[in-house]
Design an enzyme around this catalytic site. Structure first.
Site, PDB file in Angstrom:
ATOM      1  N   LYS A   1     -93.792  43.832 -64.369  1.00 47.06           N
ATOM      2  CA  LYS A   1     -92.666  43.548 -63.471  1.00 47.06           C
ATOM      3  C   LYS A   1     -91.498  44.436 -63.863  1.00 47.06           C
ATOM      4  CE  LYS A   1     -90.028  39.631 -63.682  1.00 47.06           C
ATOM      5  NZ  LYS A   1     -88.698  40.229 -63.956  1.00 47.06           N
TER       6      LYS A   1
ATOM      7  N   GLU B   1     -87.207  45.400 -62.578  1.00 50.70           N
ATOM      8  CA  GLU B   1     -86.059  44.958 -61.778  1.00 50.70           C
ATOM      9  C   GLU B   1     -85.502  46.111 -60.949  1.00 50.70           C
ATOM     10  OE1 GLU B   1     -83.108  43.132 -64.270  1.00 50.70           O
ATOM     11  OE2 GLU B   1     -84.543  41.701 -65.122  1.00 50.70           O
TER      12      GLU B   1
ATOM     13  N   ASP C   1     -88.569  39.325 -70.023  1.00 51.88           N
ATOM     14  CA  ASP C   1     -87.671  39.808 -71.071  1.00 51.88           C
ATOM     15  C   ASP C   1     -86.573  38.774 -71.355  1.00 51.88           C
ATOM     16  OD1 ASP C   1     -86.230  40.181 -68.770  1.00 51.88           O
ATOM     17  OD2 ASP C   1     -85.710  42.274 -69.157  1.00 51.88           O
TER      18      ASP C   1
ATOM     19  N   GLU D   1     -84.314  36.477 -57.115  1.00 55.52           N
ATOM     20  CA  GLU D   1     -83.512  35.646 -58.028  1.00 55.52           C
ATOM     21  C   GLU D   1     -82.096  35.442 -57.485  1.00 55.52           C
ATOM     22  OE1 GLU D   1     -83.627  36.599 -62.206  1.00 55.52           O
ATOM     23  OE2 GLU D   1     -82.041  35.148 -62.660  1.00 55.52           O
TER      24      GLU D   1
HETATM   25  O1  KIV Z   1     -87.362  37.589 -67.712  1.00 56.14           O
HETATM   26  C1  KIV Z   1     -87.485  36.604 -66.978  1.00 56.14           C
HETATM   27  O2  KIV Z   1     -87.719  35.470 -67.422  1.00 56.14           O
HETATM   28  C2  KIV Z   1     -87.368  36.800 -65.541  1.00 56.14           C
HETATM   29  C3  KIV Z   1     -87.254  35.569 -64.687  1.00 56.14           C
HETATM   30  C4  KIV Z   1     -85.824  35.165 -64.619  1.00 56.14           C
HETATM   31  C5  KIV Z   1     -87.852  35.764 -63.345  1.00 56.14           C
HETATM   32  O3  KIV Z   1     -87.326  37.894 -65.074  1.00 56.14           O
END
Ligand code: KIV
Length: 286
Positions: free
Chosen positions: A121, A123, A52, A190
């Site tokens: 993915k 968070e 994102d 991260e």
């Molecule tokens: O959205 C993204 O590019 C990410 C990276 C920072 C791992 O989550």
């Protein structure tokens, strides 16, 4: 190891997980479009993250918060058309999974069905464990993302290194254990101190993929706008530039403009002609 003649097989979530046991680093980069996906496939990296970060790097927002499910699906589809063997992970954007397990499964399902992604993915650590478990139960592989989580950067006080104090470091370890227990097949770490990333990497059986987390992770990911030097607003300290594409683009655009203005472009080889016969008839009839 494959030879040039042997085509690499499509990299699945279990194959990415297995790389940790084999001691092979997972190399991942973000991509949001077809030409970049083609370049990543040609370079034979293991994974693409349709992150994102799209919101900032491609769409010009100040943060990742405004990115929508439709944005993610649109860009994931473009990336999928450019890959054959690379493993593609699509980000669940802000507020597409936080509300309930049902919402999380529905939107993860959309990224798979409509976007064509290989995995999703999201968070968050302990607080997102039930969402991860629900998505995994639906048969969708989940990559977790802990440490600095950009979607909630304002709650974290900005884009800051996480896990520096004893208490905070224990919290990041607990997050890592929680996402593994919930069924994640890998986890992005991260902006955490490298020593903490090393401890987490040794305690997990799933691969850790670091960004600003040091050399001891099982893999590394970078945002392509940072890696290529195409995103010129700022470059995080942990990113390394391997090219200066913003400069390359500006130089190319200036050269094009100069040649149009001077009459040097286009020349005959950039255009088409009709035969003398047709031309004479055309001119004769005028
Ligand atoms: O959205 C993204 O590019 C990410 C990276 C920072 C791992 O989550």
């Amino acid at each position: 190891m494959t030879t040039a003649a042997e085509k690499r097989a499509k990299l699945t979530a279990p194959a990415i997980r297995q790389m940790k046991a084999e001691g092979t680093p997972v190399v991942m980069v973000t991509a949001y479009d077809y030409p970049t996906a083609r370049a990543v496939e040609a370079a034979q990296l293991e994974a693409i993250l349709v992150g994102d970060s799209l919101g900032m790097v491609v769409l010009g927002y100040e943060s990742t918060v405004p990115v929508t499910m439709d944005d993610m699906i649109h860009h994931t589809r473009a990336v999928m058309r450019g890959v054959e063997t690379v493993h593609v992970v699509a980000d669940l954007p802000f507020m597409s999974y936080q509300i309930s397990e049902t919402q999380a499964v529905e939107n993860a399902g959309r990224l798979m069905k409509e976007g064509g992604a290989d995995a999703v993915k999201l968070e968050g650590g302990r607080t997102m464990a039930t969402k991860i478990a629900a998505i995994v139960s639906a048969g969708i592989p989940v990559m977790a993302h802990i440490g600095l989580t950009p979607q909630t950067a304002s709650a974290l006080g900005g884009f800051k290194v996480q896990g520096r104090s004893l208490e905070a470091a224990k919290g990041v370890i607990d997050d890592a254990l929680a996402v593994e227990a919930a069924g994640a097949y890998s986890v992005v770490l991260e902006a955490v101190p490298r020593q903490l990333a090393k401890i987490i990497t040794s305690r997990l059986s799933i691969p850790t993929i670091g960004i600003g987390a040091g050399i001891e992770c099982d893999g590394q990911v970078l945002v392509n706008g940072d890696l290529l030097g195409a995103y010129d607003r700022f470059t995080p300290r942990f990113a390394k530039r391997y090219a200066e594409l913003q400069t390359v683009m500006q130089d190319a655009f200036r050269s094009f403009a100069d040649e149009v203005r001077s009459g040097a472009f286009p020349t005959k080889e950039h255009g088409f002609a009709i035969s003398r016969d047709v031309l004479e008839q055309l001119e004769g009839g005028m």
